[in-house]
Design an enzyme around this catalytic site. Sequence first.
Site: not given
Ligand code: NAD
Length: 509
Positions: A226, A281
């Site tokens: 995200s 995404c």
């Molecule tokens: P997220 O940001 O919640 O988590 C992603 C990763 O970050 C995970 O491994 C998680 O454990 C870690 N994380 C979560 N909170 C954290 C924190 N406070 N500090 C450090 N690390 C942390 O995302 P999600 O819910 O797993 O996935 C969905 C999101 O990913 C959506 O926003 C989607 O658009 C995005 N996404 C983007 C792409 C792209 O190519 N741009 C591709 C896939 C998903």
Amino acid sequence: MRTITHWIGGKPVTGESTRTSPVWNPATGAQQAEVLLASTTDVGAAVSAAAAAFETWSQSSLSQRVKVLFAFRELVNARIGDFAEIISDEHGKVLSDAKGEVQRGLEVVEFACGIPSLLKGEYSDQVSGGVDLFSFRQPLGVCAGITPFNFPAMVPMWMYPVAIATGNTFVLKPSERDPSASMLAAELWAEAGLPDGVFNVVHGDKESVDALLEHPDVAAVSFVGSTPIAKYIHERGTAAGKRVQALGGAKNHAIVLPDAGIDYASDHLVAAAFGSAGERCMAISATVAVGSAADALVEAVSTKALATKVGSGRDADSEMGPVITAAARDRIVDLIGTGAAQGATLAVDGRGLTVPGHEDGFFVGPTVIDNVTTSMDVYTQEIFGPVLSVIRAGSVDEAIAIINANPYGNGTAIFTGSGEAARRFQRGVNVGMIGINVPIPVPMAYYSFGGWKDSLFGQSHIHGPEGIAFYTRAKVVTSRWPKVAEHSAGGASIDTEASGSSFHFPTAT
Ligand code: NAD
């Protein structure tokens, strides 16, 4: 209760931390496993294993690396069905969709199998008298990948095949919500003959991520997730001196013009909005219907949304599965309600859907919200669920302006029969990946994937040529071999003809 461990130094490892997180089956609503959450010390063990392995893996020949990559490719290909079942059980997506994600990840492995060609340097003969100039690229060291829940196999495969092919070692921190696909990948790497420690998996939450961002032996960090976390990773990782590519969230728009085939556009829009329950995404979550296209489009997508078969991802008849957690379902349901309260029209309301036999599953039905404006919460927030918003615009230029005013810039598409409109769109829109009558324009592995604006922090897009560049750094060698006069017992001596000191800045002669 099954416990999912880390994978460090070529084997499963429990580590010191006893903290865990539940892994749900979203289709049943039941907990099916617990995953260990690594401590800073556990992350340190994985980085140490990767740093030790780098000493030899970075010196391995291209032929050796290619043999391992081809073997891994064959193993993943043979086990696509197993990957798909694991993904479906932990993520919820339907099996055919899960197989599709593994296939798209496999394409990156296949791309990386071409590493001898991809790593070819440049050579310029005789750039000055007796002087040649050439470049080549070398690996960085230990690279880390931090990945989201929505593509538990494909997104890590955007990273590690390229990192490993280029001679790096890797520590993957997958999403703690669906961690098992990464463990199967680790087993297959070992079976393929990858030396221990080249590929490691640590599971965890913020503690493990922060440990990777701070560890002095981690040279580069690839993140997908995200936007707020992407921004945080980029800022903290670069402050610690690391190379960082951080791909963030999205709000992907599709423009539909009156000259588009409404049947064709609506077929593709419902698939792009509701496939994988909208948890992609590159999902289309906002449609900008131009002029007279709007009424017919809303009617067509509503009919198709209502006909979408929602059920367990394991059920062969299902076209759409549940969302990832109960909390995600509740957030999506709340946002749909907020849309209605803020004046939008619920053309199809997916709240309250129950699937017979899966009453406790995390389901939300396909939802179509019409008359959405750009100030409403359903528009400003990335819903990440099966919700398609329809915004009405008067012209293609107004539609492009709406897209360009949005903070995200991951993917976008236009549906039209006009080449002129399509060309105006592809040139004018501030978005990284563009589809012309193609709703989900995810580039093939030999191109690079990445968005603009708040969808990417850092310079490098992922995989393809930019992936090769991200995981390597260049050396440029300027070389001169003056004539050696003769070999004597005392060693070689340089022909004095080619010597002489000149104190001006070197220029070509
Ligand atoms: P997220 O940001 O919640 O988590 C992603 C990763 O970050 C995970 O491994 C998680 O454990 C870690 N994380 C979560 N909170 C954290 C924190 N406070 N500090 C450090 N690390 C942390 O995302 P999600 O819910 O797993 O996935 C969905 C999101 O990913 C959506 O926003 C989607 O658009 C995005 N996404 C983007 C792409 C792209 O190519 N741009 C591709 C896939 C998903």
